[in-house]
Design a protein around this motif. Structure first.
Motif, PDB file in Angstrom:
ATOM      1  N   PRO A 100       0.821  -1.215   0.000  1.00 44.84           N
ATOM      2  CA  PRO A 100       0.000   0.000   0.000  1.00 44.84           C
ATOM      3  C   PRO A 100       0.855   1.265   0.000  1.00 44.84           C
ATOM      4  N   THR A 101       0.218   2.388  -0.319  1.00 42.19           N
ATOM      5  CA  THR A 101       0.926   3.666  -0.310  1.00 42.19           C
ATOM      6  C   THR A 101      -0.081   4.791  -0.125  1.00 42.19           C
ATOM      7  N   SER A 102       0.422   5.998  -0.042  1.00 43.09           N
ATOM      8  CA  SER A 102      -0.412   7.195   0.000  1.00 43.09           C
ATOM      9  C   SER A 102      -0.194   7.998  -1.270  1.00 43.09           C
ATOM     10  N   TYR A 103      -1.283   8.490  -1.837  1.00 49.13           N
ATOM     11  CA  TYR A 103      -1.207   9.462  -2.921  1.00 49.13           C
ATOM     12  C   TYR A 103      -1.463  10.840  -2.315  1.00 49.13           C
ATOM     13  N   TYR A 104      -0.783  11.853  -2.835  1.00 50.70           N
ATOM     14  CA  TYR A 104      -1.047  13.212  -2.372  1.00 50.70           C
ATOM     15  C   TYR A 104      -0.299  14.225  -3.236  1.00 50.70           C
ATOM     16  N   THR A 105      -0.753  15.468  -3.142  1.00 55.12           N
ATOM     17  CA  THR A 105      -0.008  16.604  -3.673  1.00 55.12           C
ATOM     18  C   THR A 105       0.454  17.439  -2.491  1.00 55.12           C
ATOM     19  N   ALA A 106       1.706  17.869  -2.528  1.00 53.42           N
ATOM     20  CA  ALA A 106       2.243  18.755  -1.501  1.00 53.42           C
ATOM     21  C   ALA A 106       3.104  19.816  -2.169  1.00 53.42           C
ATOM     22  N   VAL A 107       2.869  21.061  -1.800  1.00 55.80           N
ATOM     23  CA  VAL A 107       3.709  22.167  -2.250  1.00 55.80           C
ATOM     24  C   VAL A 107       4.311  22.796  -1.012  1.00 55.80           C
ATOM     25  N   GLN A 108       5.634  22.873  -0.997  1.00 53.81           N
ATOM     26  CA  GLN A 108       6.345  23.359   0.177  1.00 53.81           C
ATOM     27  C   GLN A 108       7.141  24.606  -0.192  1.00 53.81           C
ATOM     28  N   PHE A 109       6.800  25.696   0.489  1.00 55.65           N
ATOM     29  CA  PHE A 109       7.466  26.978   0.250  1.00 55.65           C
ATOM     30  C   PHE A 109       8.503  27.230   1.343  1.00 55.65           C
ATOM     31  N   THR A 110       9.708  27.544   0.947  1.00 57.47           N
ATOM     32  CA  THR A 110      10.695  28.070   1.881  1.00 57.47           C
ATOM     33  C   THR A 110      10.619  29.592   1.802  1.00 57.47           C
ATOM     34  N   CYS A 111      10.486  30.226   2.948  1.00 62.66           N
ATOM     35  CA  CYS A 111      10.217  31.669   2.951  1.00 62.66           C
ATOM     36  C   CYS A 111      11.039  32.381   4.018  1.00 62.66           C
ATOM     37  N   ARG A 112      11.180  33.695   3.824  1.00 65.29           N
ATOM     38  CA  ARG A 112      11.734  34.562   4.857  1.00 65.29           C
ATOM     39  C   ARG A 112      10.613  35.493   5.298  1.00 65.29           C
ATOM     40  N   ALA A 113      10.304  35.460   6.576  1.00 63.24           N
ATOM     41  CA  ALA A 113       9.124  36.144   7.103  1.00 63.24           C
ATOM     42  C   ALA A 113       9.430  37.576   7.509  1.00 63.24           C
ATOM     43  N   THR A 114       8.518  38.476   7.141  1.00 61.08           N
ATOM     44  CA  THR A 114       8.551  39.860   7.599  1.00 61.08           C
ATOM     45  C   THR A 114       7.260  40.131   8.354  1.00 61.08           C
ATOM     46  N   ILE A 115       7.387  40.576   9.602  1.00 64.43           N
ATOM     47  CA  ILE A 115       6.214  40.869  10.426  1.00 64.43           C
ATOM     48  C   ILE A 115       5.665  42.246  10.070  1.00 64.43           C
ATOM     49  N   ILE A 116       4.351  42.322   9.950  1.00 61.71           N
ATOM     50  CA  ILE A 116       3.671  43.573   9.612  1.00 61.71           C
ATOM     51  C   ILE A 116       2.859  44.027  10.824  1.00 61.71           C
ATOM     52  N   ASP A 117       3.213  45.168  11.377  1.00 60.04           N
ATOM     53  CA  ASP A 117       2.538  45.681  12.566  1.00 60.04           C
ATOM     54  C   ASP A 117       1.874  47.032  12.343  1.00 60.04           C
ATOM     55  N   GLU A 118       2.305  47.770  11.324  1.00 59.78           N
ATOM     56  CA  GLU A 118       1.761  49.108  11.108  1.00 59.78           C
ATOM     57  C   GLU A 118       0.286  49.003  10.731  1.00 59.78           C
ATOM     58  N   PRO A 119      -0.617  49.748  11.367  1.00 60.21           N
ATOM     59  CA  PRO A 119      -2.060  49.560  11.166  1.00 60.21           C
ATOM     60  C   PRO A 119      -2.517  49.634   9.714  1.00 60.21           C
ATOM     61  N   ASP A 120      -2.065  50.630   8.971  1.00 61.05           N
ATOM     62  CA  ASP A 120      -2.499  50.746   7.575  1.00 61.05           C
ATOM     63  C   ASP A 120      -1.993  49.567   6.737  1.00 61.05           C
ATOM     64  N   ALA A 121      -0.784  49.105   7.036  1.00 64.74           N
ATOM     65  CA  ALA A 121      -0.232  47.962   6.305  1.00 64.74           C
ATOM     66  C   ALA A 121      -1.007  46.693   6.629  1.00 64.74           C
ATOM     67  N   LYS A 122      -1.420  46.538   7.890  1.00 59.88           N
ATOM     68  CA  LYS A 122      -2.238  45.374   8.245  1.00 59.88           C
ATOM     69  C   LYS A 122      -3.599  45.445   7.565  1.00 59.88           C
ATOM     70  N   ALA A 123      -4.170  46.634   7.500  1.00 59.95           N
ATOM     71  CA  ALA A 123      -5.455  46.787   6.816  1.00 59.95           C
ATOM     72  C   ALA A 123      -5.330  46.423   5.347  1.00 59.95           C
ATOM     73  N   GLU A 124      -4.234  46.823   4.708  1.00 62.82           N
ATOM     74  CA  GLU A 124      -4.033  46.488   3.304  1.00 62.82           C
ATOM     75  C   GLU A 124      -3.880  44.978   3.125  1.00 62.82           C
ATOM     76  N   LEU A 125      -3.180  44.326   4.039  1.00 60.22           N
ATOM     77  CA  LEU A 125      -3.041  42.867   3.970  1.00 60.22           C
ATOM     78  C   LEU A 125      -4.417  42.204   4.052  1.00 60.22           C
ATOM     79  N   LEU A 126      -5.252  42.660   4.982  1.00 61.41           N
ATOM     80  CA  LEU A 126      -6.585  42.077   5.114  1.00 61.41           C
ATOM     81  C   LEU A 126      -7.425  42.328   3.868  1.00 61.41           C
ATOM     82  N   ARG A 127      -7.293  43.507   3.274  1.00 58.08           N
ATOM     83  CA  ARG A 127      -8.046  43.788   2.044  1.00 58.08           C
ATOM     84  C   ARG A 127      -7.639  42.826   0.932  1.00 58.08           C
ATOM     85  N   ARG A 128      -6.363  42.541   0.837  1.00 56.05           N
ATOM     86  CA  ARG A 128      -5.888  41.604  -0.188  1.00 56.05           C
ATOM     87  C   ARG A 128      -6.421  40.194   0.076  1.00 56.05           C
ATOM     88  N   GLN A 129      -6.451  39.815   1.339  1.00 52.21           N
ATOM     89  CA  GLN A 129      -6.971  38.486   1.664  1.00 52.21           C
ATOM     90  C   GLN A 129      -8.480  38.408   1.391  1.00 52.21           C
TER      91      GLN A 129
END
Length: 215
Positions: A100-129
């Motif tokens: 037996p085996t498992s079938y699946y699709t997996a996509v793995q992203f290696t990333c460098r994270a930047t934290i967003i704290d500025e209120p207007d920037a957070k609002a823009e992120l939410l608008r994009r989402q």
């Protein structure tokens, strides 16, 4: 993530299309602080050019770890199913000898994270989402200082995950004979539990593109 040659993405467009088809929920993995286990956070995400956008609650324990080590992994997995051994038995061998085996699709992203704290920037992120997840636009304006979202912004922090590498795996027995792969897709469709149908669709899509496997 180990990837056999026959499980590799055929091109970048393959995994990009798969993500765009609605696979927008994954696991953010962050190195733990010294003496602590790694942190894994399930969350929705939005693709923004060469980055992934997410937001998390301010009390989430992930922030201190990201500040200490911003190199993270984000993994998206779906279209998976368990494939019983008898379905994979070599032609001319007893079905019980199949592994037996498992079938699946997996996509793995290696990333460098930047934290967003500025209120207007957070609002823009939410608008994009919201533009991605709720394109109908049936929501109040997302603006800092304006209810209802404005008063909630202090309770979250945003993350822009700058993609530095992508590894994609489509594990559907593409090295097996065409007849066997076709039969497995049929059996998955007939069984019809959980994600069997999309798993069969992925196997048939890959079969159509690859045909008989050539090393």
């Amino acid at each position: 993530m180990f990837i056999q040659p026959w499980d590799a993405a055929l091109d970048a467009a393959e995994w990009q299309t798969w993500i765009a088809e609605g696979h927008d929920f994954g696991i953010l993995s962050v190195n733990g602080l010294p003496g602590q286990a790694p942190i894994a956070v399930p969350t929705h995400f939005t693709v923004d050019d060469d980055s992934l956008l997410i937001h998390l609650a301010r009390p989430n324990p992930v922030w201190e770890a990201i500040e200490a080590g911003p190199d993270v992994t984000f993994t998206v997995t779906s279209d998976y199913a368990f494939v019983p051994g008898p379905w994979r038995a070599q032609p001319g061998t007893p079905p019980a000898d199949g592994v037996p085996t498992s079938y699946y699709t997996a996509v793995q992203f290696t990333c460098r994270a930047t934290i967003i704290d500025e209120p207007d920037a957070k609002a823009e992120l939410l608008r994009r989402q919201l533009a991605h997840f709720q394109p109908e636009g049936d929501h109040a304006p997302v603006e800092a200082g304006r209810p209802p979202y404005g008063r909630m912004l202090p309770g979250i922090r945003g993350l822009r995950l700058h993609i530095t590498d992508v590894r994609a795996k489509f594990k559907y027995d593409d090295h097996k004979p065409v007849e066997q792969r076709t039969a497995t897709a049929r059996r998955l469709t007939e069984r019809g539990t959980a994600l069997d149908a999309p798993t069969a669709a992925q196997q048939l899509r890959r079969l159509d593109r690859i045909g008989p496997w050539k090393a």
